[in-house]
Write an enzyme that holds these catalytic residues in place. Structure first.
Site, PDB file in Angstrom:
ATOM      1  N   ARG A   1      17.262 -14.156  64.584  1.00  0.00           N
ATOM      2  CA  ARG A   1      17.842 -15.312  63.882  1.00  0.00           C
ATOM      3  C   ARG A   1      19.097 -15.690  64.647  1.00  0.00           C
ATOM      4  O   ARG A   1      20.013 -14.863  64.785  1.00  0.00           O
ATOM      5  CB  ARG A   1      18.166 -14.959  62.430  1.00  0.00           C
ATOM      6  CG  ARG A   1      19.000 -16.022  61.746  1.00  0.00           C
ATOM      7  CD  ARG A   1      19.084 -15.839  60.244  1.00  0.00           C
ATOM      8  NE  ARG A   1      17.834 -16.197  59.601  1.00  0.00           N
ATOM      9  CZ  ARG A   1      17.678 -16.376  58.298  1.00  0.00           C
ATOM     10  NH1 ARG A   1      18.700 -16.236  57.482  1.00  0.00           N
ATOM     11  NH2 ARG A   1      16.508 -16.706  57.784  1.00  0.00           N
TER      12      ARG A   1
ATOM     13  N   HIS B   1      12.623 -23.247  61.482  1.00  0.00           N
ATOM     14  CA  HIS B   1      12.475 -22.039  60.664  1.00  0.00           C
ATOM     15  C   HIS B   1      10.969 -21.830  60.468  1.00  0.00           C
ATOM     16  O   HIS B   1      10.425 -21.979  59.368  1.00  0.00           O
ATOM     17  CB  HIS B   1      13.195 -22.207  59.327  1.00  0.00           C
ATOM     18  CG  HIS B   1      13.433 -20.921  58.594  1.00  0.00           C
ATOM     19  ND1 HIS B   1      12.977 -19.694  59.056  1.00  0.00           N
ATOM     20  CD2 HIS B   1      14.064 -20.665  57.418  1.00  0.00           C
ATOM     21  CE1 HIS B   1      13.340 -18.744  58.201  1.00  0.00           C
ATOM     22  NE2 HIS B   1      13.996 -19.304  57.198  1.00  0.00           N
TER      23      HIS B   1
ATOM     24  N   GLN C   1       9.416 -19.523  57.710  1.00  0.00           N
ATOM     25  CA  GLN C   1       9.510 -20.096  56.367  1.00  0.00           C
ATOM     26  C   GLN C   1       8.345 -21.053  56.121  1.00  0.00           C
ATOM     27  O   GLN C   1       7.698 -21.017  55.068  1.00  0.00           O
ATOM     28  CB  GLN C   1      10.846 -20.832  56.218  1.00  0.00           C
ATOM     29  CG  GLN C   1      11.035 -21.452  54.853  1.00  0.00           C
ATOM     30  CD  GLN C   1      11.174 -20.420  53.750  1.00  0.00           C
ATOM     31  OE1 GLN C   1      11.925 -19.466  53.895  1.00  0.00           O
ATOM     32  NE2 GLN C   1      10.443 -20.581  52.659  1.00  0.00           N
TER      33      GLN C   1
ATOM     34  N   ASP D   1      16.423 -28.306  50.415  1.00  0.00           N
ATOM     35  CA  ASP D   1      17.138 -27.179  51.032  1.00  0.00           C
ATOM     36  C   ASP D   1      18.629 -27.520  50.951  1.00  0.00           C
ATOM     37  O   ASP D   1      19.007 -28.655  50.617  1.00  0.00           O
ATOM     38  CB  ASP D   1      16.665 -27.029  52.493  1.00  0.00           C
ATOM     39  CG  ASP D   1      17.269 -25.812  53.196  1.00  0.00           C
ATOM     40  OD1 ASP D   1      17.824 -24.924  52.520  1.00  0.00           O
ATOM     41  OD2 ASP D   1      17.193 -25.762  54.449  1.00  0.00           O
TER      42      ASP D   1
ATOM     43  N   CYS E   1      13.412 -23.136  50.065  1.00  0.00           N
ATOM     44  CA  CYS E   1      13.315 -21.898  50.849  1.00  0.00           C
ATOM     45  C   CYS E   1      14.251 -20.819  50.317  1.00  0.00           C
ATOM     46  O   CYS E   1      14.045 -19.639  50.579  1.00  0.00           O
ATOM     47  CB  CYS E   1      13.618 -22.199  52.309  1.00  0.00           C
ATOM     48  SG  CYS E   1      15.217 -22.984  52.569  1.00  0.00           S
TER      49      CYS E   1
ATOM     50  N   ARG F   1       6.772 -14.796  51.767  1.00  0.00           N
ATOM     51  CA  ARG F   1       7.395 -14.480  53.060  1.00  0.00           C
ATOM     52  C   ARG F   1       6.934 -13.097  53.539  1.00  0.00           C
ATOM     53  O   ARG F   1       6.738 -12.875  54.727  1.00  0.00           O
ATOM     54  CB  ARG F   1       8.936 -14.508  52.947  1.00  0.00           C
ATOM     55  CG  ARG F   1       9.563 -15.890  52.715  1.00  0.00           C
ATOM     56  CD  ARG F   1       9.362 -16.830  53.908  1.00  0.00           C
ATOM     57  NE  ARG F   1       9.827 -16.252  55.150  1.00  0.00           N
ATOM     58  CZ  ARG F   1      11.077 -16.320  55.604  1.00  0.00           C
ATOM     59  NH1 ARG F   1      11.984 -16.963  54.930  1.00  0.00           N
ATOM     60  NH2 ARG F   1      11.409 -15.773  56.763  1.00  0.00           N
TER      61      ARG F   1
HETATM   62  N1   CP Z   1      14.640 -18.583  53.185  1.00  0.00           N
HETATM   63  C1   CP Z   1      15.288 -17.726  54.001  1.00  0.00           C
HETATM   64  O1   CP Z   1      15.071 -17.691  55.217  1.00  0.00           O
HETATM   65  O2   CP Z   1      16.184 -16.923  53.382  1.00  0.00           O
HETATM   66  P1   CP Z   1      17.219 -15.950  54.095  1.00  0.00           P
HETATM   67  O3   CP Z   1      18.248 -16.799  54.779  1.00  0.00           O
HETATM   68  O4   CP Z   1      17.790 -15.138  52.973  1.00  0.00           O
HETATM   69  O5   CP Z   1      16.482 -15.098  55.083  1.00  0.00           O
HETATM   70  N1  NVA Z   2      18.613 -24.695  56.393  1.00  0.00           N
HETATM   71  C1  NVA Z   2      19.112 -23.416  55.953  1.00  0.00           C
HETATM   72  C2  NVA Z   2      17.998 -22.486  55.693  1.00  0.00           C
HETATM   73  C3  NVA Z   2      18.392 -21.125  55.196  1.00  0.00           C
HETATM   74  C4  NVA Z   2      17.220 -20.225  54.948  1.00  0.00           C
HETATM   75  C5  NVA Z   2      20.073 -22.871  56.987  1.00  0.00           C
HETATM   76  O1  NVA Z   2      19.780 -22.974  58.192  1.00  0.00           O
HETATM   77  O2  NVA Z   2      21.120 -22.343  56.611  1.00  0.00           O
END
Ligand code: CP
Ligand code: NVA
Length: 322
Positions: free
Chosen positions: A119, A146, A149, A241, A281, A309
């Site tokens: 990430r 993502h 997701q 989101d 998400c 997930r």
């Molecule tokens: N939806 C999602 O990716 O959650 P986290 O940021 O908690 O991993």
């Molecule tokens: N769009 C959000 C998703 C988190 C799971 C972010 O990038 O923070």
């Protein structure tokens, strides 16, 4: 039948028979061909129904989980996925490649483990890891995508409606990483996709162009608009989101003002199709992109998404690592 537990156990899944992902990595959604995406959805269904049949499928495999940003769902589900498949993992938080070049990080990790889940702030970090690591690299969220997701999300919609073809997914809010990934999967699976954002927060134009190409091939509709009503009309799933993604926290106040008309309220949900589900998400900011009356309503499938997930992460690991 297991003599000790009385639990019915089916035949063990033969890991060698797992469908493969030709790209060898999952750096973004299109690394999975349409056939591979359908294989993944089918395998996810088997994993969810009969998890014990897969308990040793990745025995002896180790995963490196490298997170530059916070996570609950993605980190827990990948850690649990590899462990429930018989493998194990090492997790680290903080900048990737702060002390040494990414190409060195990649060529160290590949000597110890069989896959990387990363990430990152920048998609370039994912791409650089994939360029140098000879083991599969999975994008666990970047500034642009993502993709993990989106896999759980399309699986969840399929669970709700039985099929995907002919449905409409409406995204309301920021044209962000989650929106981009959904936009690349929905048209390929035969879904119409609409996104309504405030002016100035539209999705990345290169990704929109890619999605338009995919929609043309599948004969589905793709709408990018500032008009919420147009996006919601006839939608089977309404998705939102956070307004300020990780890395954009300093813009939160400005965004709260700009996004206010895009809050998904019960009134907005009523503008979608009569059976529309609500999706997010997570994590959610109640009182910003949506409200308790929506997220806690019977239409909300947000915790199904979160559960799924785990199952889609397992399918992805099997297809890349088995
Ligand atoms: N939806 C999602 O990716 O959650 P986290 O940021 O908690 O991993
Ligand atoms: N769009 C959000 C998703 C988190 C799971 C972010 O990038 O923070």
């Amino acid at each position: 039948m297991n003599k000790n537990t009385g639990v019915q156990v089916g035949p063990r899944f033969d890991a060698a028979a797992a469908p493969k992902i030709g790209a060898g990595d999952f750096t973004q959604d299109l690394d999975l061909s349409l056939d591979e995406l359908n294989d993944l959805l089918a395998l996810t269904g088997r994993l969810k129904r009969s998890p014990r049949d897969f308990r040793d499928a990745l025995g002896g495999k180790y995963l490196s989980i490298l997170f530059e940003k916070p996570s609950l769902r993605t980190r827990f589900t990948f850690e649990l996925a590899i462990k429930q498949l018989g493998g194990d993992c090492v997790t680290s938080s903080g900048p990737i490649g702060g002390r040494e070049p990414l190409k060195d990080v990649a060529r160290n990790i590949e000597r110890w483990t069989q896959g990387i889940v990363a990430r990152t702030f920048s998609q370039k970090t994912i791409d650089e890891l994939a360029r140098w690591a000879s083991i599969p690299v999975i994008n666990a969220l970047s500034d642009l995508y993502h993709p993990c997701q989106a896999l759980a999300d399309v699986f969840t919609i399929q669970e709700q409606f039985g099929e995907l073809r002919g449905l409409k997914l409406a995204f309301v809010g920021d044209g962000n990483n989650v929106a981009h990934s959904l936009m690349l999967d929905a048209p390929r699976l035969g879904m119409d996709f609409a996104i309504a954002t405030p002016a100035g927060y539209e999705p990345n134009s290169d990704i929109v162009a890619e999605a338009e190409g995919l929609a043309a091939v599948s004969g589905t509709k793709l709408l990018v608009t500032n008009d919420v009503d147009a996006a919601l009309a006839g939608a089977h799933a309404v998705y939102t989101d956070v307004w300020a993604s990780m890395g954009h926290e300093s813009e939160a106040e400005q965004r709260r003002a700009d996004f206010a008309p895009y809050q998904v309220t019960p009134v907005l949900m009523d503008k979608a199709g009569p059976d529309a589900v609500f999706m997010h998400c997570l994590p959610a900011k109640r009182g910003e992109e949506t409200v308790d009356e929506v997220i806690e309503s019977p239409r909300s499938v947000v915790f199904d998404q979160a559960e799924n997930r785990l199952h889609t992460s397992k399918a992805l690991l099997l297809m890349l690592l088995a």
